[in-house]
Design an enzyme around this catalytic site. Structure first.
Site, PDB file in Angstrom:
ATOM      1  N   THR A  29      14.389  32.153  39.083  1.00 24.12           N
ATOM      2  CA  THR A  29      14.689  32.498  37.337  1.00 24.12           C
ATOM      3  C   THR A  29      13.901  31.714  36.695  1.00 24.12           C
ATOM      4  OG1 THR A  29      17.046  32.634  38.015  1.00 24.12           O
ATOM      5  CG2 THR A  29      16.595  31.970  35.752  1.00 24.12           C
ATOM      6  N   SER A  75      14.626  34.028  45.157  1.00 24.36           N
ATOM      7  CA  SER A  75      14.689  32.893  46.309  1.00 24.36           C
ATOM      8  C   SER A  75      15.900  33.053  47.284  1.00 24.36           C
ATOM      9  CB  SER A  75      14.794  31.537  46.059  1.00 24.36           C
ATOM     10  OG  SER A  75      16.105  30.950  45.449  1.00 24.36           O
ATOM     11  N   THR A 108      16.706  28.640  42.185  1.00 26.56           N
ATOM     12  CA  THR A 108      17.726  27.683  42.298  1.00 26.56           C
ATOM     13  C   THR A 108      18.404  27.800  43.647  1.00 26.56           C
ATOM     14  OG1 THR A 108      19.401  28.820  41.408  1.00 26.56           O
ATOM     15  CG2 THR A 108      17.893  27.076  39.866  1.00 26.56           C
ATOM     16  N   ASP A 109      18.595  29.169  44.085  1.00 26.96           N
ATOM     17  CA  ASP A 109      19.350  29.697  45.063  1.00 26.96           C
ATOM     18  C   ASP A 109      19.309  28.924  46.459  1.00 26.96           C
ATOM     19  OD1 ASP A 109      21.090  30.835  43.247  1.00 26.96           O
ATOM     20  OD2 ASP A 109      20.492  32.783  43.569  1.00 26.96           O
TER      21      ASP A 109
HETATM   22  C1  SIN Z   1      16.528  32.499  42.527  1.00 28.46           C
HETATM   23  O1  SIN Z   1      17.219  31.632  43.075  1.00 28.46           O
HETATM   24  O2  SIN Z   1      15.450  32.884  42.850  1.00 28.46           O
HETATM   25  C2  SIN Z   1      17.242  33.239  41.587  1.00 28.46           C
HETATM   26  C3  SIN Z   1      18.458  32.261  40.901  1.00 28.46           C
HETATM   27  C4  SIN Z   1      17.861  30.972  40.144  1.00 28.46           C
HETATM   28  O3  SIN Z   1      16.845  30.806  40.253  1.00 28.46           O
HETATM   29  O4  SIN Z   1      18.599  30.541  39.461  1.00 28.46           O
END
Ligand code: SIN
Length: 327
Positions: A29, A75, A108-109
């Site tokens: 993100t 991710s 983040t995931d």
């Molecule tokens: C991801 O994990 O690539 C998408 C969600 C995020 O980064 O918050």
């Protein structure tokens, strides 16, 4: 103040290592864009390059920084091949005398999974800082640029070491970091351990000694990722059945982590199927589906202090060693 890690509650002087920081981009993100600036959820991850992200933070322009795009993905779709390539590039840059630290832009995931893999494989003596954002780069108040600035500050701090995550001004150890919220910009925490420190106006204030570890070694990550063992997570819950586990075993799963209820308890139907899997030679490691705490008691096993996702990485690394020994 010595440049070695301090004991508790000391403040790091606002000095920085003079060498290069390498920023490795993987997507997420933090590199996401939405059609409307106010839209914090209807966006596509992994659209901007790491060079774009760097250019969005003018304060970084004067610093010795190199940017390299290792991957460009959401991710949730992280895979073994990307992990293998990322670990290689991190190790190669860390081996350079002029490099003081690495920053990895990430989604983040699955950030906590990548953090644990890199910590266990590399246990680096220099800082490797995972950074992410909860809002896309096009948000009205994007959190990515500040997080990136903070991450570079940590990467340049003398005495910082190991794999850490920096988000919302807090620094989390790879062993402790968890994504604990779906939406808030301070979505990450370190459970009972608490954060290692905070970044305040470009200065790292450490709360505790930073962990050291013994690296398993990059050799553990076999270059041919198609041969990496298949490890799955199953969850114990009300109404659980053993059929899913039996189907996984029939399909050739090579390792199982069970996210148990509470302090490691299992639904009796699931437990029976897991016992069958273990009897068939498939390692079954037990973790908890609780967001915090460790399994307490006898015979809790190697994943007692790990989240199910960390435990899956750990079991994967364990099985990769077994694969190497078998060659
Ligand atoms: C991801 O994990 O690539 C998408 C969600 C995020 O980064 O918050």
């Amino acid at each position: 103040m010595p440049s070695t890690l301090p004991s508790t509650l000391t403040t790091t002087a606002p000095i920085a290592s003079p060498g290069t920081v390498v920023i490795l981009g993987t997507g997420g993100t933090i590199a996401g864009t939405s059609a409307t600036a106010g839209d914090n959820v209807g966006y596509t991850a992994a659209q901007r390059t790491v060079a774009d992200l760097l250019a969005a933070v003018p304060a970084l322009a004067a610093l010795p920084i190199e940017a390299e795009q290792v991957a460009q993905l959401d991710s949730k779709d992280m895979d073994n091949a990307t992990w293998q390539r990322l670990a290689q590039r991190v190790a190669q840059h860390l081996a350079r005398a002029d490099v003081v630290g690495i920053v990895i832009t990430h989604g983040t995931d699955t950030l906590e999974e990548t953090a644990w893999l890199l910590q266990r494989v590399l246990a680096p003596a220099k800082p490797v800082v995972l950074v992410a954002a909860m809002r896309p780069a096009t948000a009205l108040a994007a959190d990515g640029p500040q997080n990136l600035l903070d991450a570079v500050a940590v990467a340049r701090t003398p005495g910082a070491r190991g794999v850490v995550a920096v988000l919302a001004g807090r620094v989390h150890a790879a062993a402790a970091v968890r994504k604990g919220h779906t939406y808030r910009t301070d979505a990450f925490d370190s459970g009972d351990a608490g954060p290692l420190g905070v970044v305040e106006e470009g200065v790292l204030r450490r709360f505790s000694d930073w962990p050291v570890g013994t690296p398993l070694g990059l050799d553990r990550l076999a270059a041919d990722t198609s041969g990496w063992p298949w490890v799955e997570i199953v969850t114990s819950h009300a109404g659980a059945r053993g059929d899913g586990v039996r189907a996984l075993v029939a399909a050739g799963v090579q390792g199982l982590v069970v996210a148990a209820t509470g302090n490691g308890t299992l639904h009796q139907a699931l437990a029976a199927a897991l016992d069958e899997a273990a009897a068939a030679g498939i390692p079954v490691w037990r973790s908890t589906r609780c967001a915090a705490g460790v399994l307490v008691g006898h015979d809790v096993g190697p994943a007692a202090a790990m989240s199910p996702w960390q435990a899956r990485v750990e079991l994967l690394l364990h099985l990769l060693q077994a694969c190497r020994s078998a060659v």
